[in-house]
Design a protein around this motif. Sequence first.
Motif, short mmCIF file in Angstrom:
data_model
loop_
_atom_site.label_atom_id
_atom_site.label_comp_id
_atom_site.label_asym_id
_atom_site.label_seq_id
_atom_site.Cartn_x
_atom_site.Cartn_y
_atom_site.Cartn_z
N PHE A 174 0.88 -1.30 -0.07
CA PHE A 174 0.04 0.04 0.05
C PHE A 174 0.88 1.22 -0.26
N ILE A 175 1.92 1.21 0.68
CA ILE A 175 2.88 2.47 0.83
C ILE A 175 3.55 2.64 -0.32
N ASN A 176 3.93 1.65 -1.06
CA ASN A 176 4.72 1.49 -2.40
C ASN A 176 3.88 2.25 -3.43
N ALA A 177 2.62 1.63 -3.35
CA ALA A 177 1.57 2.00 -4.40
C ALA A 177 1.41 3.46 -4.29
N CYS A 178 0.83 4.00 -2.99
CA CYS A 178 0.84 5.22 -2.83
C CYS A 178 1.70 6.27 -3.63
N ARG A 179 3.03 6.03 -3.30
CA ARG A 179 3.97 6.61 -3.62
C ARG A 179 4.05 6.55 -5.07
N ALA A 180 3.98 5.40 -5.79
CA ALA A 180 4.08 5.28 -7.20
C ALA A 180 2.82 6.09 -8.05
N LEU A 181 1.73 6.04 -7.21
CA LEU A 181 0.72 6.84 -7.88
C LEU A 181 1.12 8.40 -7.68
N ALA A 182 1.43 8.76 -6.55
CA ALA A 182 1.65 10.23 -6.48
C ALA A 182 2.91 10.74 -7.32
N ASN A 183 3.94 9.82 -7.59
CA ASN A 183 5.11 10.36 -8.47
C ASN A 183 4.60 10.13 -9.75
N ALA A 184 3.35 9.45 -10.23
CA ALA A 184 2.88 9.49 -11.66
C ALA A 184 1.96 10.68 -11.90
N GLY A 185 1.64 11.46 -10.83
CA GLY A 185 0.84 12.53 -10.96
C GLY A 185 -0.57 12.48 -10.49
N PHE A 186 -0.97 11.28 -9.94
CA PHE A 186 -2.47 11.04 -9.28
C PHE A 186 -2.40 11.51 -8.12
N ILE A 187 -3.62 11.77 -7.54
CA ILE A 187 -3.94 11.91 -6.28
C ILE A 187 -4.47 10.17 -5.62
N PRO A 188 -3.57 9.34 -4.87
CA PRO A 188 -3.59 8.33 -4.62
C PRO A 188 -4.95 7.97 -3.98
#
Length: 422
Positions: A174-188
């Motif tokens: 979950f932590i990794n996914a949130c960071r990946a989404l944020a880095n891709a420009g999404f609001i996780p």
Amino acid sequence: MKKLFALLLCLVLMIPVMALADTEITLWTYPIGGWANSETVDEIIANFNAVHPDIKVTVQYLDYTSGDDQVTTAIEAGTTPDIIMEGPERLVANWGAAGKMLPVNDLWTEETAADIAAAGATLQATCTGADGNLYIYPLCMTAHCMTINYNYFEQADALQYLDLENRTWTTEGFINACRALANAGFIPGIVYCGGQGGDQGTRALVYNLYSASFANADHTEYTIGSEEGIKGLQLLADLVSEGALTADPAIVAADEIALFCNGTAAMSFCWNASAAVSNKASFADGVVSYPMTFPTDDGVPVLDGGIWGFGLFDNGNDEKVAAAKEFIKFVCDDPEQGPKSAYATGYFPTHASFGDIYTGTEKAEYAEFSVFMPYLGDIYQVTPGWATQRTEWWNLLQRIFAGGDVATEVATYTANANASIK
């Protein structure tokens, strides 16, 4: 002539006796799926009257904005309905505990109790008050989950952090996914805390992260103030601080769901079968909902859930009580009507013998959510002081996301919530 007179006299004397056999009862129902729809309920009542033509059922529909006030007013005025349809937090922990309801122990026959137990081991305990009496006879249940936008996760290369087959994921994932989404420009995801609406989502998110419990097994204490609970809240606060999650003190779950559906957020923490079907038409282009359990550190998610059924108010009329029980038994237990009654809710039957009621029907999409039922945890909403706890919970989240020290704010929550039990 004398014989004719005697016959007429007998007929006249029978009229009031026959009239007494006709009974009128009232049903009040909260908006539990299709039970908020008069056409649906009218059809159920028509089916009941085909078997019991002597019992007239009048229905009043409640909502979650003013319904509690209507019931409170009726209790004070002595005008409560004969039957009310809702969940144990009201029927057991509120009105049952206050002595306003009649036990329905006799409806839980050995046969029906075994059938209900096969659907969920904790159901009978959840329907039982502190005095040992059963105050709700259940019809349906569900397990609440969360959901992700599959497309956004795929674009952010975050699907690698999910077990898509089992619909589970770890706290680290979950932590990794949130960071990946944020880095891709999404609001996780958005942690909403503007009120109690949909608070089951934020509760389950917090207690799953590090395997905390929200209340103890005896339902005598709120326990999110444990080390594991504080750790889960601290993680959310840290993710918000670094921009890997968002917190919004101005919105509730309905707003968060809308933001997921319009593509603003990559997750919703408040989801179930009913939400999936009712919101599908509002999905923006690119939104592909993929329901998931909440992330947990030990790989064994525990989902919040609900059960709904019927309770009886004590109106001091044995004839109406008997008629009301006949209605409940027909609606919940009849092998033909029972599955239809549960189907109308959009949830899953509490009678295991009814089996899969959705596959191959117009509501086939609901069947997908049966995968979450084995994760249904303790329905701790029957813990006393529930109404106070709900207010304290969203106030706790607001204080934390306003910069408050997590341990300090949780201590305040715990003191206030547990004080309400006493």
